[in-house]
Scaffold this active site. Structure first.
Site, PDB file in Angstrom:
ATOM      1  N   ARG A  10       0.386   5.254   1.246  1.00  0.00           N
ATOM      2  CA  ARG A  10      -0.361   6.253   2.214  1.00  0.00           C
ATOM      3  C   ARG A  10       0.053   7.748   1.588  1.00  0.00           C
ATOM      4  O   ARG A  10       0.889   8.231   1.315  1.00  0.00           O
ATOM      5  CB  ARG A  10      -0.110   6.241   3.696  1.00  0.00           C
ATOM      6  CG  ARG A  10      -0.677   7.025   4.593  1.00  0.00           C
ATOM      7  CD  ARG A  10      -0.608   7.015   6.008  1.00  0.00           C
ATOM      8  NE  ARG A  10      -0.473   5.602   6.471  1.00  0.00           N
ATOM      9  CZ  ARG A  10      -1.794   4.859   7.119  1.00  0.00           C
ATOM     10  NH1 ARG A  10      -2.742   5.703   7.162  1.00  0.00           N
ATOM     11  NH2 ARG A  10      -1.847   3.807   7.476  1.00  0.00           N
ATOM     12  N   LYS A  26       0.885  -1.155   0.160  1.00  0.00           N
ATOM     13  CA  LYS A  26       0.012   0.100  -0.132  1.00  0.00           C
ATOM     14  C   LYS A  26       0.709   1.159   0.125  1.00  0.00           C
ATOM     15  O   LYS A  26       2.110   1.225   0.245  1.00  0.00           O
ATOM     16  CB  LYS A  26      -0.918   0.071   1.186  1.00  0.00           C
ATOM     17  CG  LYS A  26      -0.253   0.435   2.386  1.00  0.00           C
ATOM     18  CD  LYS A  26      -1.154   0.360   3.644  1.00  0.00           C
ATOM     19  CE  LYS A  26      -0.345   0.760   4.829  1.00  0.00           C
ATOM     20  NZ  LYS A  26      -1.245   0.954   6.350  1.00  0.00           N
TER      21      LYS A  26
END
Length: 325
Positions: free
Chosen positions: A203, A201
């Site tokens: 951010r 992921k």
């Protein structure tokens, strides 16, 4: 006679703030003691007053307070309670913090940022704490912020044994929601003899709680995936990770986390998620609006109580987890 001899024995006293009294009561029950009666209230302007209704002189005192919402109020109450114990001539003061506030602010990502997790440790030390007992810190390095012993407890045995008893182990895959939790996920894999997958992921550095999931590393197709994390706040990260697993063919997803902060939009996100079950411990009180069938809360009180007893009896807290490895 040139001195005075005493025959006094060690005395354990257990205190609780107002943040999560249910957990404190359960810990007291596990220890077979009563919480020390405490008078605590707020003045009209928000100032907090605390007074213990029993003498703590010469006692080994254990003060339980979880850093839950409103987090700044309960941290301040804990500091005031520490100061009261110090001035009451306690022999030793151990702070039991099931959920350590500001743990996500453990380092500087960019210039002109604070390291708030260190500040919390400094405040507790200055207020009078000799020792900290806590559960699943966001990062292990926070232990080094406190100038004294830190007993770092793990919820993994409680969570992993619950999950392992209810799923088909042959189809189980442990999933880390990001690179930072891989080490913990590895421990799950060792305990449940399951393969590992990782959700990669990124951010958004300028928007709090904004996460974009990119890809799943590992085989999750047709598998029962267990996402393991230390905390769930708004639920955005974990629900996006779960969605990525389903998109990659996962048969089912179970989410586990030690600390269910569950603030803001978490209630709607958990309700609308395809995740079959969210499993937390009770280090924090679960918001009333999240009393859902898909949410399971496990008690961390026996683990905390055993640690408190080991500390009081000069035993080994580490042995609690070595024997369960």
């Amino acid at each position: 006679m040139t001195g005075i001899k005493t025959t006094s024995e060690k005395k354990l006293m257990l205190f609780s703030g107002r943040a999560h009294p249910e957990l404190a009561e359960e810990v007291a029950h596990q220890l077979g003691v009563d919480l020390v009666p405490t008078k605590a209230f707020d003045f009209a302007n928000g100032e907090i007053y605390v007074r213990y209704q029993q003498s703590a002189r010469g006692a080994d005192c254990f003060l339980i307070q979880s850093h839950t919402a409103p987090i700044n109020k309960w941290i301040m109450e804990q500091l005031i309670m520490l100061d009261a114990l110090k001035r009451a001539s306690a022999r030793s003061i151990t702070v039991v913090v099931p959920s350590y506030g500001y743990a996500r602010q453990d380092k500087k990502h960019r210039g002109r940022e604070p390291i708030s997790a260190r500040l919390i440790a400094d405040l507790m030390k200055t207020a009078g704490a000799d020792r900290i007992v806590t559960v699943d810190l966001h990062t292990d390095q926070i232990q080094g912020f406190f100038d004294g012993p830190v007993d770092h407890l793990f919820a993994l045995p409680v969570l992993a044994d619950y999950v392992g008893a209810k799923v088909d182990r042959s189809k189980l895959t442990i999933v880390s929601p990001d690179a930072g939790r891989v080490r913990v996920a590895d421990r799950w894999c060792d305990r449940l003899d399951a393969p590992l997958a990782i959700v990669h992921k990124r951010r958004d550095k300028d928007v709090a709680n904004q996460v974009t999931v990119h890809e799943v590393v590992g085989d999750v197709e047709g598998r029962i995936c267990v996402l393991v994390d230390d905390m769930i706040d708004t639920g955005g990260t974990i629900c996006a990770a779960a969605e990525a697993l389903f998109e990659n063919g996962a048969e089912d997803v179970i989410v586990t986390a030690t600390h269910g902060i569950l603030s803001g939009p978490a209630a709607d996100r958990l309700k609308n998620s395809k995740v079959s079950e969210f499993v937390f411990t009770d280090t924090l009180p679960t918001p009333g609006e999240l009393e859902l069938d898909k949410i399971t809360v496990l008690s961390i009180a026996p683990t905390i109580a055993r640690a408190v007893r080991e500390v009081f009896e000069d035993g080994s807290v580490t042995s609690l987890f070595e024997e369960q490895a």
